[in-house]
Write a protein that holds these residues in place. Structure first.
Motif, PDB file in Angstrom:
ATOM      1  N   LEU A  51       0.845  -1.205   0.000  1.00 38.97           N
ATOM      2  CA  LEU A  51       0.000   0.000   0.000  1.00 38.97           C
ATOM      3  C   LEU A  51       0.876   1.249   0.000  1.00 38.97           C
ATOM      4  O   LEU A  51       2.029   1.200   0.437  1.00 38.97           O
ATOM      5  CB  LEU A  51      -0.909  -0.017   1.230  1.00 38.97           C
ATOM      6  N   PRO A  52       0.326   2.386  -0.464  1.00 40.29           N
ATOM      7  CA  PRO A  52       1.143   3.615  -0.485  1.00 40.29           C
ATOM      8  C   PRO A  52       1.428   4.125   0.932  1.00 40.29           C
ATOM      9  O   PRO A  52       0.628   3.903   1.848  1.00 40.29           O
ATOM     10  CB  PRO A  52       0.273   4.606  -1.260  1.00 40.29           C
ATOM     11  N   THR A  53       2.574   4.791   1.074  1.00 43.28           N
ATOM     12  CA  THR A  53       2.931   5.425   2.348  1.00 43.28           C
ATOM     13  C   THR A  53       2.367   6.842   2.308  1.00 43.28           C
ATOM     14  O   THR A  53       2.795   7.650   1.476  1.00 43.28           O
ATOM     15  CB  THR A  53       4.465   5.531   2.487  1.00 43.28           C
ATOM     16  N   CYS A  54       1.408   7.127   3.143  1.00 45.36           N
ATOM     17  CA  CYS A  54       0.808   8.468   3.112  1.00 45.36           C
ATOM     18  C   CYS A  54       0.038   8.754   4.376  1.00 45.36           C
ATOM     19  O   CYS A  54      -0.217   7.867   5.180  1.00 45.36           O
ATOM     20  CB  CYS A  54      -0.107   8.592   1.897  1.00 45.36           C
ATOM     21  N   GLU A  55      -0.310  10.012   4.543  1.00 45.38           N
ATOM     22  CA  GLU A  55      -1.102  10.463   5.688  1.00 45.38           C
ATOM     23  C   GLU A  55      -2.515  10.778   5.222  1.00 45.38           C
ATOM     24  O   GLU A  55      -2.741  11.062   4.053  1.00 45.38           O
ATOM     25  CB  GLU A  55      -0.487  11.743   6.278  1.00 45.38           C
ATOM     26  N   LEU A  56      -3.439  10.739   6.178  1.00 48.97           N
ATOM     27  CA  LEU A  56      -4.833  11.076   5.851  1.00 48.97           C
ATOM     28  C   LEU A  56      -5.181  12.466   6.391  1.00 48.97           C
ATOM     29  O   LEU A  56      -6.306  12.748   6.769  1.00 48.97           O
ATOM     30  CB  LEU A  56      -5.772  10.014   6.445  1.00 48.97           C
ATOM     31  N   ASP A  57      -4.174  13.344   6.439  1.00 47.84           N
ATOM     32  CA  ASP A  57      -4.345  14.661   7.041  1.00 47.84           C
ATOM     33  C   ASP A  57      -4.616  15.760   6.010  1.00 47.84           C
ATOM     34  O   ASP A  57      -4.565  16.941   6.333  1.00 47.84           O
ATOM     35  CB  ASP A  57      -3.086  15.019   7.848  1.00 47.84           C
ATOM     36  N   GLY A  58      -4.881  15.348   4.751  1.00 52.06           N
ATOM     37  CA  GLY A  58      -5.157  16.343   3.710  1.00 52.06           C
ATOM     38  C   GLY A  58      -3.949  16.625   2.831  1.00 52.06           C
ATOM     39  O   GLY A  58      -4.058  17.323   1.824  1.00 52.06           O
TER      40      GLY A  58
END
Ligand code: PLP
Length: 366
Positions: free
Chosen positions: A275-282
């Motif tokens: 899965l991609p490495t990312c944040e869900l903070d916008g």
């Protein structure tokens, strides 16, 4: 079948307001530039938190105009080098080349799809005058790192924000207001999509905005007065009207995209799928949801037979394209690896929860 993208479904909610707008447009008599374009430019500048917005014919031309604008102002010269990510859509590199500048391809960082700042640092010689970052798939580059890097070397920081409308960093820096100038595309499949070609430049630099306005309209600051060998790279007035309407609910669209991504990140659990490495903070607005798998053809075939569409962004890296033959010999191993492994799965606002569930189930069954 859940298609990879359903553009008709995405635009369906806008059909009534677009139809009314088309009537207004036809009766306005103002088909090139005018109030509709100015109106959208003001709204989009405010949306990005930048001082100026110039609507353009498309995203490639927005990038072109930024470079041509800086050349016209004497801040860039023919042959200057520009750092560009090796892992991106070809438009990024084409804009540099078409402007008489030289792309220097930089690998992505391990674990992210975006340009690696340390490699950028290593490739920065006195010939490098600008860094063109791409917020790929909708994910912002590390804003602080790149601003510090550009400042340290006294080079321009330019954003290719074609996939990242509305992405905002944790400390509130929004795509389009991060670098010295930014280019957006409103190609119909982008997060904010027109019903045709459209794009925009945003910047806080008044001189650059003025220069671009002149250059995009036959080098003419005033009717029939031509100061520059300009282009016709104007934003279409009808598209400007559609885009103004789409902008109204875009924040909700973004929230929906992030909500779907959140489910994918939580519920897809399969050791064969990275899965991609990312944040869900916008800071990621999920233009694309891109996973990595070792055996891509096999995986995509599996999805197809279970009714889930998928696409590859992108199958051949720019430096390996025939059009860029002088760069074909470059060795960029991580870029090559990513180009061989990436698969984009459906993520758009009109997906239902049932469809999202089906996509998750199919990926978990692989
Ligand atoms: C879509 C896109 C462009 C070009 O935009 P057009 O409107 O198609 O010209 C440039 N860069 C990136 C990263 C894109 O995704």
């Amino acid at each position: 079948m859940i298609p990879f993208f359903d553009i008709k479904a995405e635009n369906k909610v806008h059909i009534d307001s677009f139809t009314k707008e088309l009537q207004l447009f036809m009766h306005s008599g103002q088909y090139i530039m005018g109030d509709a374009v100015r109106n959208f430019e003001q709204k989009y500048a405010a949306f990005c938190g930048s001082n100026y917005c110039v609507g353009t014919s498309n995203g490639l031309d927005a990038l072109r105009l930024i470079f041509e604008g800086y050349k016209s102002l004497g801040q860039l010269q023919d042959g200057d080098e520009v750092l560009v990510p090796a892992h991106t859509y070809i438009a990024t590199a084409l804009a540099v080349i078409q402007s008489g500048l030289k792309p220097v391809f930089v690998e992505p960082s391990d674990g992210s799809f975006n340009m690696d700042v340390e490699q950028a640092e290593q490739l920065t010689t006195s010939s490098v005058k600008a860094c063109l970052v791409v917020h790929l798939y909708g994910q912002l580059v590390d804003v602080n790192l790149f601003r510090t890097f550009a400042k340290k070397h006294g080079i321009l920081l330019i954003e290719d924000a074609a996939q990242a409308h509305g992405a905002v960093s944790q400390n509130g820096q929004k795509a389009g207001a991060i670098g010295d100038a930014a280019a957006f595309s409103f190609y119909p499949t982008k997060n904010i999509g027109a019903l045709g070609d459209a794009g925009a430049v945003t910047t806080n630099n008044e001189l650059l905005a003025k220069e671009i306005k002149t250059l995009q309209n036959y080098g003419s600051p005033k009717k029939y007065v031509h100061e520059k060998v300009g282009f016709n790279m104007r934003l279409d007035a009808l598209q400007a009207r559609f885009l103004s309407l789409k902008l109204v609910n875009y924040t909700t669209d973004c929230e929906r995209r992030i909500a779907i991504a959140s489910r994918y990140l939580d519920e897809i659990n399969n050791s064969k799928i990275l899965l991609p490495t990312c944040e869900l903070d916008g800071s990621h607005v999920f233009h694309l949801f891109v996973v990595r798998v070792a055996n891509r053809n096999d995986f995509m075939e599996f999805l197809t037979t279970r009714g889930v569409g998928s696409l590859v962004h992108y199958p051949i890296p720019p430096h390996k394209q025939k059009a860029l033959s002088e760069y074909n010999q470059l060795s960029l191993p991580l870029t090559k690896k990513y180009h061989n492994e990436v698969v984009s799965i459906p993520l758009y606002t009109s997906l239902s929860e049932n469809q999202v569930q089906h996509i998750i189930d199919v990926l978990n069954a692989y």
